[in-house]
Scaffold this motif. Sequence first.
Motif, PDB file in Angstrom:
ATOM      1  N   HIS A 174      29.345  14.737  10.764  1.00  0.00           N
ATOM      2  CA  HIS A 174      29.194  15.995  10.018  1.00  0.00           C
ATOM      3  C   HIS A 174      30.554  16.693   9.901  1.00  0.00           C
ATOM      4  O   HIS A 174      30.945  17.155   8.826  1.00  0.00           O
ATOM      5  N   ALA A 175      31.303  16.718  11.014  1.00  0.00           N
ATOM      6  CA  ALA A 175      32.611  17.396  10.994  1.00  0.00           C
ATOM      7  C   ALA A 175      33.557  16.714  10.008  1.00  0.00           C
ATOM      8  O   ALA A 175      34.290  17.379   9.259  1.00  0.00           O
ATOM      9  N   ARG A 176      33.546  15.378   9.981  1.00  0.00           N
ATOM     10  CA  ARG A 176      34.407  14.638   9.039  1.00  0.00           C
ATOM     11  C   ARG A 176      33.979  14.911   7.596  1.00  0.00           C
ATOM     12  O   ARG A 176      34.804  15.089   6.711  1.00  0.00           O
ATOM     13  N   MET A 177      32.640  14.935   7.391  1.00  0.00           N
ATOM     14  CA  MET A 177      32.141  15.188   6.038  1.00  0.00           C
ATOM     15  C   MET A 177      32.589  16.582   5.569  1.00  0.00           C
ATOM     16  O   MET A 177      33.010  16.763   4.426  1.00  0.00           O
ATOM     17  N   VAL A 178      32.487  17.551   6.490  1.00  0.00           N
ATOM     18  CA  VAL A 178      32.900  18.915   6.138  1.00  0.00           C
ATOM     19  C   VAL A 178      34.375  18.918   5.758  1.00  0.00           C
ATOM     20  O   VAL A 178      34.762  19.486   4.728  1.00  0.00           O
ATOM     21  N   GLU A 179      35.189  18.244   6.555  1.00  0.00           N
ATOM     22  CA  GLU A 179      36.629  18.243   6.293  1.00  0.00           C
ATOM     23  C   GLU A 179      36.940  17.582   4.946  1.00  0.00           C
ATOM     24  O   GLU A 179      37.788  18.071   4.204  1.00  0.00           O
ATOM     25  N   ARG A 180      36.236  16.495   4.622  1.00  0.00           N
ATOM     26  CA  ARG A 180      36.565  15.839   3.349  1.00  0.00           C
ATOM     27  C   ARG A 180      36.036  16.642   2.158  1.00  0.00           C
ATOM     28  O   ARG A 180      36.510  16.502   1.050  1.00  0.00           O
ATOM     29  N   THR A 181      35.037  17.503   2.409  1.00  0.00           N
ATOM     30  CA  THR A 181      34.455  18.268   1.300  1.00  0.00           C
ATOM     31  C   THR A 181      35.143  19.612   1.094  1.00  0.00           C
ATOM     32  O   THR A 181      35.401  20.009  -0.037  1.00  0.00           O
ATOM     33  N   ILE A 182      35.450  20.325   2.206  1.00  0.00           N
ATOM     34  CA  ILE A 182      36.054  21.664   2.023  1.00  0.00           C
ATOM     35  C   ILE A 182      37.389  21.834   2.756  1.00  0.00           C
ATOM     36  O   ILE A 182      37.907  22.953   2.856  1.00  0.00           O
ATOM     37  N   GLY A 183      37.925  20.719   3.308  1.00  0.00           N
ATOM     38  CA  GLY A 183      39.195  20.823   4.023  1.00  0.00           C
ATOM     39  C   GLY A 183      39.065  21.752   5.219  1.00  0.00           C
ATOM     40  O   GLY A 183      38.075  21.661   5.957  1.00  0.00           O
ATOM     41  N   VAL A 184      40.031  22.656   5.395  1.00  0.00           N
ATOM     42  CA  VAL A 184      39.958  23.568   6.547  1.00  0.00           C
ATOM     43  C   VAL A 184      39.618  24.999   6.098  1.00  0.00           C
ATOM     44  O   VAL A 184      39.943  25.968   6.779  1.00  0.00           O
ATOM     45  N   LYS A 185      38.917  25.092   4.971  1.00  0.00           N
ATOM     46  CA  LYS A 185      38.473  26.431   4.530  1.00  0.00           C
ATOM     47  C   LYS A 185      37.437  26.956   5.530  1.00  0.00           C
ATOM     48  O   LYS A 185      36.694  26.163   6.120  1.00  0.00           O
ATOM     49  N   PRO A 186      37.305  28.291   5.660  1.00  0.00           N
ATOM     50  CA  PRO A 186      36.271  28.818   6.557  1.00  0.00           C
ATOM     51  C   PRO A 186      34.877  28.431   6.062  1.00  0.00           C
ATOM     52  O   PRO A 186      34.681  28.193   4.866  1.00  0.00           O
ATOM     53  N   GLY A 187      33.914  28.369   6.986  1.00  0.00           N
ATOM     54  CA  GLY A 187      32.546  28.001   6.605  1.00  0.00           C
ATOM     55  C   GLY A 187      31.805  29.172   5.994  1.00  0.00           C
ATOM     56  O   GLY A 187      32.176  30.333   6.216  1.00  0.00           O
ATOM     57  N   THR A 188      30.727  28.873   5.258  1.00  0.00           N
ATOM     58  CA  THR A 188      29.919  29.960   4.698  1.00  0.00           C
ATOM     59  C   THR A 188      29.216  30.739   5.817  1.00  0.00           C
ATOM     60  O   THR A 188      28.847  31.893   5.653  1.00  0.00           O
ATOM     61  N   GLY A 189      29.049  30.093   6.978  1.00  0.00           N
ATOM     62  CA  GLY A 189      28.391  30.759   8.109  1.00  0.00           C
ATOM     63  C   GLY A 189      29.320  31.675   8.874  1.00  0.00           C
ATOM     64  O   GLY A 189      28.914  32.311   9.853  1.00  0.00           O
ATOM     65  N   GLY A 190      30.598  31.744   8.470  1.00  0.00           N
ATOM     66  CA  GLY A 190      31.512  32.718   9.084  1.00  0.00           C
ATOM     67  C   GLY A 190      32.404  32.140  10.170  1.00  0.00           C
ATOM     68  O   GLY A 190      33.191  32.867  10.779  1.00  0.00           O
ATOM     69  N   SER A 191      32.308  30.831  10.410  1.00  0.00           N
ATOM     70  CA  SER A 191      33.184  30.246  11.431  1.00  0.00           C
ATOM     71  C   SER A 191      34.470  29.753  10.763  1.00  0.00           C
ATOM     72  O   SER A 191      34.624  29.843   9.544  1.00  0.00           O
ATOM     73  N   ALA A 192      35.358  29.180  11.595  1.00  0.00           N
ATOM     74  CA  ALA A 192      36.612  28.627  11.054  1.00  0.00           C
ATOM     75  C   ALA A 192      36.392  27.257  10.410  1.00  0.00           C
ATOM     76  O   ALA A 192      37.354  26.534  10.150  1.00  0.00           O
ATOM     77  N   GLY A 193      35.142  26.894  10.164  1.00  0.00           N
ATOM     78  CA  GLY A 193      34.847  25.640   9.459  1.00  0.00           C
ATOM     79  C   GLY A 193      35.187  24.414  10.282  1.00  0.00           C
ATOM     80  O   GLY A 193      34.813  24.328  11.458  1.00  0.00           O
ATOM     81  N   ALA A 194      35.933  23.457   9.670  1.00  0.00           N
ATOM     82  CA  ALA A 194      36.226  22.193  10.354  1.00  0.00           C
ATOM     83  C   ALA A 194      36.953  22.431  11.686  1.00  0.00           C
ATOM     84  O   ALA A 194      36.741  21.695  12.653  1.00  0.00           O
ATOM     85  N   THR A 195      37.776  23.467  11.735  1.00  0.00           N
ATOM     86  CA  THR A 195      38.513  23.756  12.971  1.00  0.00           C
ATOM     87  C   THR A 195      37.525  24.116  14.090  1.00  0.00           C
ATOM     88  O   THR A 195      37.654  23.667  15.233  1.00  0.00           O
ATOM     89  N   TYR A 196      36.487  24.903  13.733  1.00  0.00           N
ATOM     90  CA  TYR A 196      35.445  25.226  14.721  1.00  0.00           C
ATOM     91  C   TYR A 196      34.672  23.964  15.101  1.00  0.00           C
ATOM     92  O   TYR A 196      34.451  23.685  16.286  1.00  0.00           O
TER      93      TYR A 196
END
Length: 265
Positions: free
Chosen positions: A223-245
């Motif tokens: 899931h983390a890899r998929m997130v990174e390939r889809t939105i890079g390191v942009k913040p998540g819609t849920g308010g976290s730091a996204g892939a970094t979190y």
Amino acid sequence: MTTPNPSVTYANYLQLEELLSLQQPRAEGPEHDELLFIVIHQVYELWFKELLHELDRVATLLRGDQPHRAQHTLKRILTILKVLVAQLDILETMTPLEFLSFRSRLEAASGFQSDQFRQIEFVLGAKSEAAMARFASNSRARVALERRYREATLWDAFLHYLAREGYPVPAAHLSRDVTTPVTPSPEIQDILVDAYRKDAKTQGICERLVDLDEGFAEWRYRHARMVERTIGVKPGTGGSAGATYLRTTLGQNLFPDLWEIRSRL
Ligand code: HEM
């Protein structure tokens, strides 16, 4: 007076009309890939429901001293987990631009807010008061999470099973505060090494628990890899730091004692 039609059909048994009316894209257009996004998430939630149902069953079977049936149910759970991981392949056919075409419509919605995912984490011992506090008081989700938070974890059910099998599990482990994380224990590790050497039945359960730990970690990683390939390191819609979190959630073992003993076997 009309007589009700008692016959059960495929459509009414599965409540198909309701089920098929539940996929409502928010984008005007609508954006082609939004339906896939909704369907995948709904299917995940259904599997999460089934996983919780089966995880409860494993604990009940362990409490009822039925290790063979517990192993059988664990095997089913692992098979579902494999399907959950495989489903990410479908979502990865969606390019970053296809996702961006409707992402803004998600507003603050995110899998981060899946209470069933948090419930699964709680059953597996990864409890968090902060995760629970994100859900509104008295909501269905919060009530379910509060119950799971107070309940013994799968690992606790396993420790009690070991004790009933005659292994010298220290009393402090059997009466531990189940809301706290499981920490590695040399005493439990000695017991597990002993069980691996002489007790095939208990070893079988241990191996399925390691599979479960690995399977869950695999989902997190994919899931983390998929997130990174889809939105890079942009913040998540849920308010976290996204892939970094998400990277911070990787590499944590659910059942640390079962990993610690590997080098001693
Ligand atoms: C393109 C697809 C997806 C993207 C871009 C995405 C993105 C993200 C991001 C950025 C986070 C971090 C929290 C936040 O939103 O700030 C997150 C968390 C999460 N997502 Fe996804 N996600 C996707 C698909 C899915 C799917 C299909 C599921 C299945 C239910 C899912 C379940 C979760 C869960 C359970 C978390 C919380 C993980 C944790 O806190 O450890 N996501 N997602």
